[in-house]
Design an enzyme around this catalytic site. Structure first.
Site, PDB file in Angstrom:
ATOM      1  N   TYR A   1       0.856  -1.184   0.000  1.00 42.69           N
ATOM      2  CA  TYR A   1       0.000   0.000   0.000  1.00 42.69           C
ATOM      3  C   TYR A   1       0.888   1.227   0.000  1.00 42.69           C
ATOM      4  O   TYR A   1       1.880   1.289   0.740  1.00 42.69           O
ATOM      5  CB  TYR A   1      -0.895   0.008   1.249  1.00 42.69           C
ATOM      6  CG  TYR A   1      -1.804   1.218   1.364  1.00 42.69           C
ATOM      7  CD1 TYR A   1      -2.835   1.426   0.457  1.00 42.69           C
ATOM      8  CD2 TYR A   1      -1.631   2.148   2.388  1.00 42.69           C
ATOM      9  CE1 TYR A   1      -3.679   2.534   0.563  1.00 42.69           C
ATOM     10  CE2 TYR A   1      -2.466   3.256   2.508  1.00 42.69           C
ATOM     11  CZ  TYR A   1      -3.490   3.444   1.592  1.00 42.69           C
ATOM     12  OH  TYR A   1      -4.317   4.536   1.697  1.00 42.69           O
TER      13      TYR A   1
ATOM     14  N   ASP B   1       9.274   2.698  -0.401  1.00 42.01           N
ATOM     15  CA  ASP B   1       8.297   3.344   0.470  1.00 42.01           C
ATOM     16  C   ASP B   1       8.586   2.915   1.902  1.00 42.01           C
ATOM     17  O   ASP B   1       8.301   1.791   2.304  1.00 42.01           O
ATOM     18  CB  ASP B   1       6.890   2.922   0.031  1.00 42.01           C
ATOM     19  CG  ASP B   1       5.794   3.565   0.885  1.00 42.01           C
ATOM     20  OD1 ASP B   1       6.108   4.069   1.983  1.00 42.01           O
ATOM     21  OD2 ASP B   1       4.632   3.540   0.445  1.00 42.01           O
TER      22      ASP B   1
ATOM     23  N   LYS C   1       4.689   8.918   8.743  1.00 39.49           N
ATOM     24  CA  LYS C   1       4.408   8.371  10.086  1.00 39.49           C
ATOM     25  C   LYS C   1       5.391   8.876  11.151  1.00 39.49           C
ATOM     26  O   LYS C   1       5.229   9.988  11.634  1.00 39.49           O
ATOM     27  CB  LYS C   1       4.346   6.847  10.007  1.00 39.49           C
ATOM     28  CG  LYS C   1       3.211   6.406   9.038  1.00 39.49           C
ATOM     29  CD  LYS C   1       2.657   5.055   9.336  1.00 39.49           C
ATOM     30  CE  LYS C   1       1.730   4.541   8.261  1.00 39.49           C
ATOM     31  NZ  LYS C   1       0.326   4.556   8.571  1.00 39.49           N
TER      32      LYS C   1
HETATM   33  C1  LIG Z   1       3.689   2.001   3.310  1.00 44.45           C
HETATM   34  C2  LIG Z   1       2.721   3.139   3.250  1.00 44.45           C
HETATM   35  N1  LIG Z   1       2.867   4.069   2.298  1.00 44.45           N
HETATM   36  C3  LIG Z   1       2.038   5.125   2.217  1.00 44.45           C
HETATM   37  C4  LIG Z   1       1.001   5.271   3.102  1.00 44.45           C
HETATM   38  C5  LIG Z   1       0.078   6.452   2.988  1.00 44.45           C
HETATM   39  O1  LIG Z   1       0.320   7.345   4.011  1.00 44.45           O
HETATM   40  P1  LIG Z   1      -0.843   8.370   4.502  1.00 44.45           P
HETATM   41  O2  LIG Z   1      -1.868   7.538   5.197  1.00 44.45           O
HETATM   42  O3  LIG Z   1      -0.103   9.319   5.390  1.00 44.45           O
HETATM   43  O4  LIG Z   1      -1.361   9.030   3.268  1.00 44.45           O
HETATM   44  C6  LIG Z   1       0.809   4.324   4.114  1.00 44.45           C
HETATM   45  C7  LIG Z   1      -0.297   4.468   5.079  1.00 44.45           C
HETATM   46  O5  LIG Z   1      -0.546   3.649   5.905  1.00 44.45           O
HETATM   47  C8  LIG Z   1       1.685   3.224   4.189  1.00 44.45           C
HETATM   48  O6  LIG Z   1       1.551   2.277   5.123  1.00 44.45           O
END
Ligand SMILES: Cc1ncc(COP(=O)(O)O)c(C=O)c1O
Length: 436
Positions: free
Chosen positions: A147, A240, A268
């Site tokens: 994700y 990511d 985060k």
């Molecule tokens: C690995 C990863 N990338 C991107 C995101 C997206 O971040 P946001 O919820 O701050 O938009 C998340 C959200 O949980 C994530 O776990």
């Protein structure tokens, strides 16, 4: 006898359902995957949540990752209060933004420059735009079960075949947006090679320590293969680290694996519980972003002074001894849960990395999304409900990861393990009762 009173949460939920779709502002909070209504939170203290009914719960969600020091850490609160007293937002640069960028570049070897955003979703969007601009190509490879935020093109699901152009995974995502996303199975070298052969990729996008299908680490050599294929084909490797960054080590999964990214997505922990995320990479790539270059990206609250202050205070506390402590307490939890499951003869797979853990209700190891989907989701749901009634707040989905924090004391971890053992036992009693 364990119990969870939730009359006030139920009342709040009823009210919220009238005004917020599904009663929440982000779907997983609704707890539908574990077959119950959400608990409404009144406050947090260290490793614990206190809900509106007064239940005190050991929290393993920790806001889905940002709260690596637990709730309301005094140093983080002081930094926010101090920043807030000077004004909450200026829409003009502040020294703190450069301080935070400097701190990040000290931790991530592959990051020389940073662009801050308010969410991981925005950082992912920007990463893809930049990768496309830098390569002059359109297709982006992502892995099933990973994700990267709710970006149109990344809300894609598998078509047929080994590595295919994707189909929209949500109504409202245009076919054209999903068609530029190529989907492959995680840990599958053949799928990776097929994708690289069939498409001219702008980016290979991966969570280096995937944690959105439960925790599914890369097999030996898989990250190295991503790095190699990106180099050979002219694609950018975009890692990511929104979850793994600043959590599994000072320099995230890249430090642990030694595999560096061309572009890194962060979030985060970076914002210490306030909205902050970022995209980072080498200078020549990052200078393509406006106003240094012509790849457009912007944000009213990007680099917000409160979020920057919370992030800096959070990172300041994350020294080597902190990582050693986080690692030790995660292992204590993993070992305890493993013993509790074995005692109850419950077949589970417990996977962990510092500050991350998943209990897969599966008889076999989980190496990709298909294996995660094959878990006994009903059993996980039942176990979570049992845990809640025993004062433990787990992520309410088999596909989400537990986030033990530095605020979780050994005594709280041991209480969690006791609750888990009782929860496994209660499930066994019901199963054998049903057979009788
Ligand atoms: C690995 C990863 N990338 C991107 C995101 C997206 O971040 P946001 O919820 O701050 O938009 C998340 C959200 O949980 C994530 O776990």
């Amino acid at each position: 006898m364990s119990s969870l009173t939730d009359a006030r949460s139920t009342e709040q939920y009823r009210r919220a359902l009238e005004l917020l779709p599904g009663g929440v502002n982000s779907p997983v909070r609704a707890m539908r995957a574990i077959g119950r209504n959400p608990l409404f939170i009144a406050r947090g203290e260290g490793a614990e949540l206190i809900d509106v009914d007064g239940n005190r719960l050991i929290d393993y969600v920790c806001s889905w990752g940002p709260l690596i020091h637990g709730h309301a850490h005094p140093a983080v609160l002081a930094a926010i209060a101090d920043a807030a007293a000077k004004g909450t937002s200026f829409g003009a640069p502040t020294p703190g933004e450069t301080d935070l960028a400097y701190e990040v570049t000290r931790r991530f070897e592959s990051v020389e420059m940073l662009r801050m955003t308010s969410s991981g979703t925005e950082a992912s969007m920007t990463a893809i735009r930049l990768a496309r601009a830098a390569t002059g190509r359109e297709h982006v490879l992502k892995f099933a079960g990973s994700y990267h935020g709710h970006v149109d093109g990344l809300l894609a699901q598998a078509g047929s075949g080994l590595a295919t152009q994707s189909l929209p995974a949500s109504p409202g995502v245009p076919q054209s947006a999903a068609a530029a996303t190529v989907l492959a199975s995680w840990n599958d070298l053949d799928a990776l090679d097929a994708a690289c052969e069939r498409f001219e990729l702008a980016a290979i996008l991966a969570e280096p320590l995937p944690a959105n299908m439960g925790l599914v680490p890369p097999r030996e050599g898989f990250l190295e293969a991503l790095r190699e294929r990106a180099g050979q084909t002219g694609a950018l490797l975009v890692l990511d680290e929104v979850i793994s960054g600043f959590r599994v080590a000072r320099g995230g999964a890249q430090e642990r694996s030694g595999v560096g990214a061309d572009l890194t997505i962060m979030g985060k922990v970076l914002g210490g519980g306030l909205p902050a995320a970022a995209l980072g990479g080498r200078t020549e790539l990052m200078r393509m972003l406006a106003p240094a270059g012509d790849v457009y990206q912007a944000g009213t609250l990007s680099g917000n002074p409160l979020a920057v202050a919370a992030g800096l205070a959070t990172l300041e506390l994350l020294d080597e001894p902190a990582y050693a402590r986080l690692s030790a307490s995660t292992e204590r939890l993993a070992d305890g849960l493993r013993d509790a499951a074995a005692e109850a003869e419950r077949p589970v797979q417990i996977v962990s990395a510092p500050g991350l853990l998943t209990v897969f209700f599966s008889e076999r190891p989980v190496g990709d999304f298909a294996a995660a989907q094959a878990c006994d989701l009903d059993a996980y749901a039942r176990w979570c409900r049992e845990l809640l009634s025993r004062g433990v707040y787990p992520p309410p989905s088999q596909f989400e990861t537990w986030f033990p924090s530095l605020a979780h004391a050994p005594e709280q971890i041991d209480r969690t393990v006791e609750a888990a053992a009782a929860a496994f036992a209660a499930m066994r009693e019901v199963a054998s009762g049903a057979r009788a």
